[in-house]
Every structure is written in structure tokens, then in C-alpha cells.
Write a protein that holds these residues in place. Structure first.
Motif, PDB file in Angstrom:
ATOM      1  N   GLY A 194      14.803   2.411  -7.609  1.00 15.43           N
ATOM      2  CA  GLY A 194      15.189   1.592  -8.926  1.00 15.43           C
ATOM      3  C   GLY A 194      13.728   1.342  -9.835  1.00 15.43           C
ATOM      4  N   TYR A 195      13.367   0.707  -9.166  1.00 21.02           N
ATOM      5  CA  TYR A 195      11.996   0.028  -9.766  1.00 21.02           C
ATOM      6  C   TYR A 195      10.684   1.613 -10.148  1.00 21.02           C
ATOM      7  CZ  TYR A 195       7.137  -1.507  -9.717  1.00 21.02           C
ATOM      8  OH  TYR A 195       5.242  -1.422  -9.571  1.00 21.02           O
ATOM      9  N   PHE A 196      10.529   2.797  -8.992  1.00 19.03           N
ATOM     10  CA  PHE A 196      10.239   3.535 -10.094  1.00 19.03           C
ATOM     11  C   PHE A 196      11.150   4.558 -10.540  1.00 19.03           C
ATOM     12  CE2 PHE A 196       8.559   5.360  -5.528  1.00 19.03           C
ATOM     13  CZ  PHE A 196       7.373   3.923  -5.128  1.00 19.03           C
ATOM     14  N   ASN A 197      12.091   4.644 -10.546  1.00 18.78           N
ATOM     15  CA  ASN A 197      13.468   5.091 -12.186  1.00 18.78           C
ATOM     16  C   ASN A 197      13.599   4.600 -13.166  1.00 18.78           C
ATOM     17  OD1 ASN A 197      14.103   7.681 -10.271  1.00 18.78           O
ATOM     18  ND2 ASN A 197      16.048   5.735  -9.570  1.00 18.78           N
ATOM     19  N   TRP A 198      13.209   2.881 -13.298  1.00 20.17           N
ATOM     20  CA  TRP A 198      13.092   3.000 -13.990  1.00 20.17           C
ATOM     21  C   TRP A 198      11.244   3.248 -15.128  1.00 20.17           C
ATOM     22  CZ3 TRP A 198       9.811  -0.581 -17.170  1.00 20.17           C
ATOM     23  CH2 TRP A 198       9.651  -1.216 -18.491  1.00 20.17           C
ATOM     24  N   LEU A 199      10.643   2.911 -14.338  1.00 25.67           N
ATOM     25  CA  LEU A 199       8.938   3.817 -14.566  1.00 25.67           C
ATOM     26  C   LEU A 199       9.070   4.927 -14.826  1.00 25.67           C
ATOM     27  CD1 LEU A 199       6.986   1.763 -11.850  1.00 25.67           C
ATOM     28  CD2 LEU A 199       6.864   1.116 -14.866  1.00 25.67           C
ATOM     29  N   LYS A 200       9.787   5.659 -14.354  1.00 21.80           N
ATOM     30  CA  LYS A 200       9.587   6.988 -14.741  1.00 21.80           C
ATOM     31  C   LYS A 200      10.665   7.680 -16.087  1.00 21.80           C
ATOM     32  CE  LYS A 200      10.997  12.007 -13.410  1.00 21.80           C
ATOM     33  NZ  LYS A 200      12.076  12.106 -12.029  1.00 21.80           N
ATOM     34  N   ASN A 201      10.739   6.829 -16.157  1.00 17.05           N
ATOM     35  CA  ASN A 201      11.686   6.565 -17.901  1.00 17.05           C
ATOM     36  C   ASN A 201      11.438   5.860 -18.904  1.00 17.05           C
ATOM     37  OD1 ASN A 201      13.469   8.621 -16.071  1.00 17.05           O
ATOM     38  ND2 ASN A 201      14.969   6.711 -15.754  1.00 17.05           N
ATOM     39  N   ASN A 202      10.198   4.474 -18.947  1.00 14.04           N
ATOM     40  CA  ASN A 202      10.034   4.158 -19.380  1.00 14.04           C
ATOM     41  C   ASN A 202       9.015   3.748 -20.230  1.00 14.04           C
ATOM     42  OD1 ASN A 202      12.475   2.015 -20.709  1.00 14.04           O
ATOM     43  ND2 ASN A 202      12.631   2.888 -18.662  1.00 14.04           N
ATOM     44  N   ASP A 240       0.952  -1.435   0.216  1.00 11.74           N
ATOM     45  CA  ASP A 240      -0.148  -0.147  -0.219  1.00 11.74           C
ATOM     46  C   ASP A 240       0.503   1.130   0.701  1.00 11.74           C
ATOM     47  OD1 ASP A 240      -3.090   1.044   0.125  1.00 11.74           O
ATOM     48  OD2 ASP A 240      -0.700   1.716   2.279  1.00 11.74           O
ATOM     49  N   ILE A 241       1.652   1.141   1.184  1.00 12.51           N
ATOM     50  CA  ILE A 241       2.543   2.309   0.822  1.00 12.51           C
ATOM     51  C   ILE A 241       3.496   2.883  -0.606  1.00 12.51           C
ATOM     52  CG2 ILE A 241       5.235   3.204   1.639  1.00 12.51           C
ATOM     53  CD1 ILE A 241       4.103   1.671   4.755  1.00 12.51           C
ATOM     54  N   VAL A 242       3.560   1.372  -1.250  1.00  8.67           N
ATOM     55  CA  VAL A 242       4.899   1.758  -2.161  1.00  8.67           C
ATOM     56  C   VAL A 242       3.459   1.686  -2.820  1.00  8.67           C
ATOM     57  CG1 VAL A 242       5.613   0.321  -4.239  1.00  8.67           C
ATOM     58  CG2 VAL A 242       6.482   0.080  -2.168  1.00  8.67           C
ATOM     59  N   ASN A 243       2.489   1.656  -3.071  1.00  8.83           N
ATOM     60  CA  ASN A 243       1.786   1.940  -4.480  1.00  8.83           C
ATOM     61  C   ASN A 243       1.056   3.645  -4.300  1.00  8.83           C
ATOM     62  OD1 ASN A 243       1.854   0.143  -6.090  1.00  8.83           O
ATOM     63  ND2 ASN A 243       0.228  -1.654  -4.645  1.00  8.83           N
ATOM     64  N   ARG A 244       0.830   3.600  -3.316  1.00  5.68           N
ATOM     65  CA  ARG A 244       0.872   5.388  -3.195  1.00  5.68           C
ATOM     66  C   ARG A 244       1.615   6.234  -3.036  1.00  5.68           C
ATOM     67  NH1 ARG A 244      -4.388   5.965   1.328  1.00  5.68           N
ATOM     68  NH2 ARG A 244      -4.035   4.198   1.672  1.00  5.68           N
ATOM     69  N   MET A 245       3.178   6.029  -3.085  1.00  6.56           N
ATOM     70  CA  MET A 245       4.247   6.342  -3.345  1.00  6.56           C
ATOM     71  C   MET A 245       4.555   6.696  -4.870  1.00  6.56           C
ATOM     72  SD  MET A 245       7.579   5.353  -0.465  1.00  6.56           S
ATOM     73  CE  MET A 245       8.273   6.171  -1.700  1.00  6.56           C
ATOM     74  N   LEU A 246       4.255   5.872  -5.831  1.00  7.57           N
ATOM     75  CA  LEU A 246       4.096   5.819  -6.969  1.00  7.57           C
ATOM     76  C   LEU A 246       3.591   6.569  -7.751  1.00  7.57           C
ATOM     77  CD1 LEU A 246       5.211   3.856  -9.135  1.00  7.57           C
ATOM     78  CD2 LEU A 246       3.738   2.552  -9.747  1.00  7.57           C
ATOM     79  N   SER A 247       2.381   5.487  -7.052  1.00 15.22           N
ATOM     80  CA  SER A 247       1.350   7.256  -7.638  1.00 15.22           C
ATOM     81  C   SER A 247       0.946   8.211  -7.483  1.00 15.22           C
ATOM     82  CB  SER A 247      -0.072   6.722  -7.032  1.00 15.22           C
ATOM     83  OG  SER A 247      -1.692   7.251  -7.547  1.00 15.22           O
ATOM     84  N   ASP A 248       1.733   8.991  -6.629  1.00 10.74           N
ATOM     85  CA  ASP A 248       1.686  10.098  -6.420  1.00 10.74           C
ATOM     86  C   ASP A 248       2.853  10.852  -7.016  1.00 10.74           C
ATOM     87  OD1 ASP A 248       1.402  13.182  -4.721  1.00 10.74           O
ATOM     88  OD2 ASP A 248       3.530  12.624  -3.773  1.00 10.74           O
ATOM     89  N   GLU A 249       4.405  10.677  -7.155  1.00 10.20           N
ATOM     90  CA  GLU A 249       5.547  10.611  -7.270  1.00 10.20           C
ATOM     91  C   GLU A 249       5.311   9.909  -9.484  1.00 10.20           C
ATOM     92  OE1 GLU A 249       9.219   8.845  -5.820  1.00 10.20           O
ATOM     93  OE2 GLU A 249       7.846   8.680  -4.163  1.00 10.20           O
ATOM     94  N   LEU A 250       4.944   9.360  -9.902  1.00 10.20           N
ATOM     95  CA  LEU A 250       4.650   9.134 -10.782  1.00 10.20           C
ATOM     96  C   LEU A 250       3.546   9.862 -11.404  1.00 10.20           C
ATOM     97  CD1 LEU A 250       7.284   7.716 -10.059  1.00 10.20           C
ATOM     98  CD2 LEU A 250       6.707   6.272 -12.143  1.00 10.20           C
ATOM     99  N   ASN A 251       2.194  10.651 -11.036  1.00  9.82           N
ATOM    100  CA  ASN A 251       1.301  10.400 -11.097  1.00  9.82           C
ATOM    101  C   ASN A 251       0.585  10.019 -12.227  1.00  9.82           C
ATOM    102  OD1 ASN A 251      -0.626  12.692 -12.099  1.00  9.82           O
ATOM    103  ND2 ASN A 251       0.241  13.186 -14.488  1.00  9.82           N
ATOM    104  N   THR A 252       0.370   8.433 -11.732  1.00 15.46           N
ATOM    105  CA  THR A 252      -0.026   7.411 -11.948  1.00 15.46           C
ATOM    106  C   THR A 252      -1.172   6.660 -11.293  1.00 15.46           C
ATOM    107  OG1 THR A 252       2.093   6.983 -12.701  1.00 15.46           O
ATOM    108  CG2 THR A 252       0.832   4.459 -11.944  1.00 15.46           C
ATOM    109  N   VAL A 253      -2.066   6.201 -12.110  1.00  8.23           N
ATOM    110  CA  VAL A 253      -3.658   5.716 -11.634  1.00  8.23           C
ATOM    111  C   VAL A 253      -3.287   4.304 -10.792  1.00  8.23           C
ATOM    112  CG1 VAL A 253      -5.742   4.666 -12.216  1.00  8.23           C
ATOM    113  CG2 VAL A 253      -4.856   6.880 -12.964  1.00  8.23           C
TER     114      VAL A 253
END
Length: 399
Positions: A390-398, A118-131
Motif C-alpha cells: 500500500g505504501y509503494f502504491n501511494w508513492l507510485k501514484n503521488n 534495507d529490504i523495503v528500501n531496496r525494493m522501493l528503489s528498484d520498483e519505483l526508480n527512486t534514489v
């Protein structure tokens, strides 16, 4: 006889020392020098071993405060499957967002979309503007294969429908599927099926697999042998998860550990199928480490015939043919050096690349299984922070 005060003190000291030694013996696990924060990992592993039979869905993690406050979190269903949807604040008119579907790990028997996930998905949604859509697929013992896969596939097809993507303002060219461990297995299998299903108009743009489980025929790869006693995923535990998932009797564990279930006398395990998970051909030389392939001439009778899931690509995505892999989306595959599943991931990297798919292999030389979830106090690890970043960074760039 009545004990004297000194005798009582000596007895208390003896009991204390005995308990301390017993606790240390229970907690201590020999670990490679490259693994950082070893005692912290040993304590975490001891906690898992103690509570595994008591804790199923939460896996020790507690529900956390909303992060961030403006994030919208909804518990709904997609095609009848429970999901948790994380929506960042809407942008300006016409501004489309990324989309990501996530399947949690836990050996198809543990875990949920809550806690560390839940924490990772909240962070990802917020930082990468992702649903982000986290899927609460059904678990063992209520269900076995293929029910978890079918839940995830149904939710994925619903998510990828143009109408649903439009309702969440998601760019149909920027939709990912992801998961860790058993969730990585489900993500890989769903990505394969979606890729070849002509009725699904929108496809996943990328797949992000975190130390995925990918095959159940060879439990004697170098990583299964070298890391069989490394927390938190022991070789015997991974085999147990597979037996439960495929509906096999747990008494078969010794046969499966010896590769008797995939012996050469199983005529339906063809030479072509074996080549798809032949680590002697697919692994980088440095990971073979002088090991020899464990091949059994005559093994357990009828296992492969009686348990069709053993050879089903929906359960073992590594068995998919090159024509299927060639249609799969660009991939991120995270592997850890001290993980029994390391070689599953590395073999899939090679097979996808051989099929023409662009793959990023993020390999952690000091990594071990479960690190992606180890970000919550008191079991927050520096490795966990690096893995998630590292996971976030790859998704951000790809994505």
C-alpha cells in the motif's frame, strides 16, 4: 533416597509440563479476533521482549543479500551523518528519478537502516526508480532529543540541495520524506521545518508517515487505553521511549501514564496547545468509543518547565500551529486499528486537512504496530506484505 525409574519418568514429565505451561504463559497475549496470524505475532513479541535488552541496532533482522543485483548501494555521509544510498540503474540521458529520504523507527533507541528496512528500501528503489537515502541518526543512550532530529534535519538539507539532487539525477519536484514510528516522528518534524525554512530552495514534495509518534502530552487517548497490551508496542514501552528521548527520569513513568505531566496547573501548556491534540475534537466518532478525556487539575510540579522538549514541536509535531501545517507537503499517513499510536496519526490527519493539506489516510482495520517491518522470514506476515504494498502504491501514484 534413590528414585525409581518410574519416579524419574514422572519427575521428567512434571518438569516438561511445568516448562511448557511457563513458556505458554510467557508467550500468550490476548489479542482481538481481527488480528490475523495471532500465535506468530505472540512469538515475535516474546522474542522482542526476551532480546530487547540485548539487541539494539539490528532489532533481530539480519543483513540480507543484495536486491536486485544491479542496484548500487553506498554507505556514505550527508553533512557528517551516516546514510545508506540506494541508486537504481541510471536511465537515458535527461531522465530524472524520484528521491526519498527515510528515517527508521525504534523509539529513538533501537534499529538501523539495515535488515527489514534495507529490504523495503531496496525494493522501493528498484520498483519505483527512486534514489532512496536511509539515515543512520544517533540513538539513545548515546544521545537524547534534539540530537536525532538535528541529524535528520542536517541530512535532509544536504539531500535537498540542488547540487546533490542533480548529482543523483533526481527530479527536484519529486522528493519525499518518510519514516515509521519514531522515524515517522522525525519525518513529520523535518517536513515541518523544511516547509517554513526560506533558506531551503527545494522542498519535499510529499511526506509518508507510517504509524508516527506525534505527541507526549496525552497517554490516555482511546488508542493508548484500548491497545495498551497489544504487541509489539505496549503503552508502558512507548512512555519509556519518550522518557528516554526527552531525558526524563524513568521513575516518572507512573506520573506520565496518569497525565500528571500535562495537568491544568502547567500554565505554559496553553488552551490553544491543548486543542491541537484534543482527541475529543479531532478523532472520528467511531474511535472515541465512549472514552472520556483524562484531565488532571494539579500534577507533577515543574515538568513542562524543566523539560522544554515536552512542548517542542520538533519532538511533538502534532503541537505545530496551523500556519506551519498549511505549508507542509501532501501527506500519506498509515494508521493501524490495534496500535497505541493510532490516534496520534488520526489527529494529525485531521489537523493537516483542517490546514488545507491533502492527506491520504491508509487505515488497516486488522493492523498493529510494527507491521511495516514484518516481511522477513521467519517473522513475515501477510499484513506486512499488504502494508508495504500500500505504501509503494501511494508513492507510485503521488510522488
Amino acid at each position: 533416597a534413590v528414585l525409581s525409574r518410574d519416579e524419574m519418568r514422572l519427575q521428567a514429565v512434571a518438569v516438561t509440563v511445568s516448562l511448557t505451561v511457563a513458556l505458554a504463559y510467557y508467550v500468550y497475549v490476548p489479542l482481538p479476533h481481527a488480528i490475523q496470524e495471532p500465535w506468530k505475532l505472540m512469538l515475535l513479541d516474546a522474542t522482542f521482549r526476551t532480546t530487547r535488552h540485548l539487541v539494539r541496532r539490528e532489532m533481530l533482522w539480519l543483513e540480507t543479500a543484495v536486491y536486485p543485483e544491479e542496484l548500487k548501494v553506498s554507505d556514505i555521509t550527508f553533512a557528517g551523518v551516516p546514510v545508506r544510498v540506494y541508486e537504481p540503474p541510471a536511465g537515458g540521458e535527461g531522465h530524472l528519478r524520484r528521491g526519498l529520504m527515510f528515517f527508521h523507527g525504534g523509539g529513538w533507541a533501537l534499529g538501523s537502516e539495515k535488515g527489514a528496512y534495507d529490504i523495503v528500501n531496496r525494493m522501493l528503489s528498484d520498483e519505483l526508480n527512486t534514489v532512496v537515502v536511509s539515515v543512520e541518526y544517533r540513538l539513545y543512550p548515546e544521545v537524547q532529543f534534539p540530537a536525532p532530529y538535528l541529524d535528520c534535519l542536517a541530512a535532509a538539507k544536504h539531500f535537498l540541495s540542488p547540487e546533490v539532487l542533480a548529482s543523483y539525477a533526481i527530479d527536484p519536484e519529486r522528493v519525499a520524506v518518510s519514516g515509521d514510528s519514531a522515524g515517522g516522528n522525525l519525518a513529520a518534524a523535518v517536513a515541518q521545518e523544511i516547509s517554513v525554512d526560506d533558506t531551503v530552495r527545494v522542498k519535499f514534495s510529499v511526506q509518508a508517515l507510517i504509524y508516527p509518534v506525534l505527541q507526549a502530552l496525552d497517554f490516555n487517548t482511546p488508542s493508548f487505553l484500548d491497545n495498551q497490551n497489544i504487541p509489539v508496542l505496549y503503552r508502558t514501552l512507548m512512555v519509556r521511549f519518550w522518557l528516554q528521548y526527552l531525558g526524563l527520569d524513568l521513575s516518572l513513568q507512573p506520573d506520565v501514564l496518569a497525565n500528571n505531566h500535562s495537568s491544568l496547573d502547567h500554565s505554559n501548556i496553553t488552551r490553544e496547545l491543548r486543542a491541537r491534540l484534543d482527541w475529543t475534537l479531532l478523532l472520528p466518532p467511531r474511535h472515541k468509543k465512549g472514552h472520556k478525556k483524562v484531565i488532571v487539575e494539579k500534577g507533577s510540579e515543574g515538568t513542562a518547565t524543566e523539560v522544554p522538549g515536552l512542548l517542542d514541536v520538533r519532538a511533538s509535531p502534532l503541537l505545530a500551529g496551523p500556519e506551519v501545517l498549511a505549508k507542509c507537503p501532501r501527506a500519506y499517513i498509515l494508521t493501524c486499528e490495534y496500535d497505541v499510536l493510532r490516534d496520534d496519526g488520526l489527529m494529525y490527519v485531521r489537523r493537516l486537512q483542517d490546514a488545507g493539506v491533502t492527506v491520504t489516510n491508509d487505515h488497516y482495520e486488522d493492523g498493529y504496530h510494527g507491521a511495516f517491518s514484518f516481511i522477513v522470514w521467519p517473522f513475515d506476515f501477510e499484513l506486512g506484505q499488504r502494508v508495504v504494498r500500500g505504501y509503494f502504491n501511494w508513492l507510485k501514484n503521488n510522488l
